[in-house]
Design a protein around this motif. Structure first.
Motif: not given
Length: 73
Positions: A50-70
């Protein structure tokens, strides 16, 4: 500029444009505006993480074209 796809498993896929230095909370605010849901009600996951609100997308290594579950809480 990143474009991340969020899938809510109910047939809706939303493409969100954001920056890598945006936090997950900022990302959820943009996502909430696009789908008309309060950002506090949105939960983003990838697998079991589960992604936490205070951490950046770069820190989670989220890159262009990635799929996330909502999910909705």
């Amino acid at each position: 500029m990143l474009e991340v796809t969020c899938n809510d498993r109910l047939g809706r896929k939303i493409h969100v444009k954001c920056l890598g230095e945006d936090t997950v909370g900022d990302f959820k605010k943009v996502l909430g505006l696009q789908i008309g849901t309060a950002p506090e009600k949105i939960v983003l996951k990838k697998g079991y993480m589960i992604y936490k609100d205070h951490i950046t997308l770069d820190d989670y290594e989220i890159h262009d074209g990635m799929n996330l579950e909502m999910y909705y809480s």
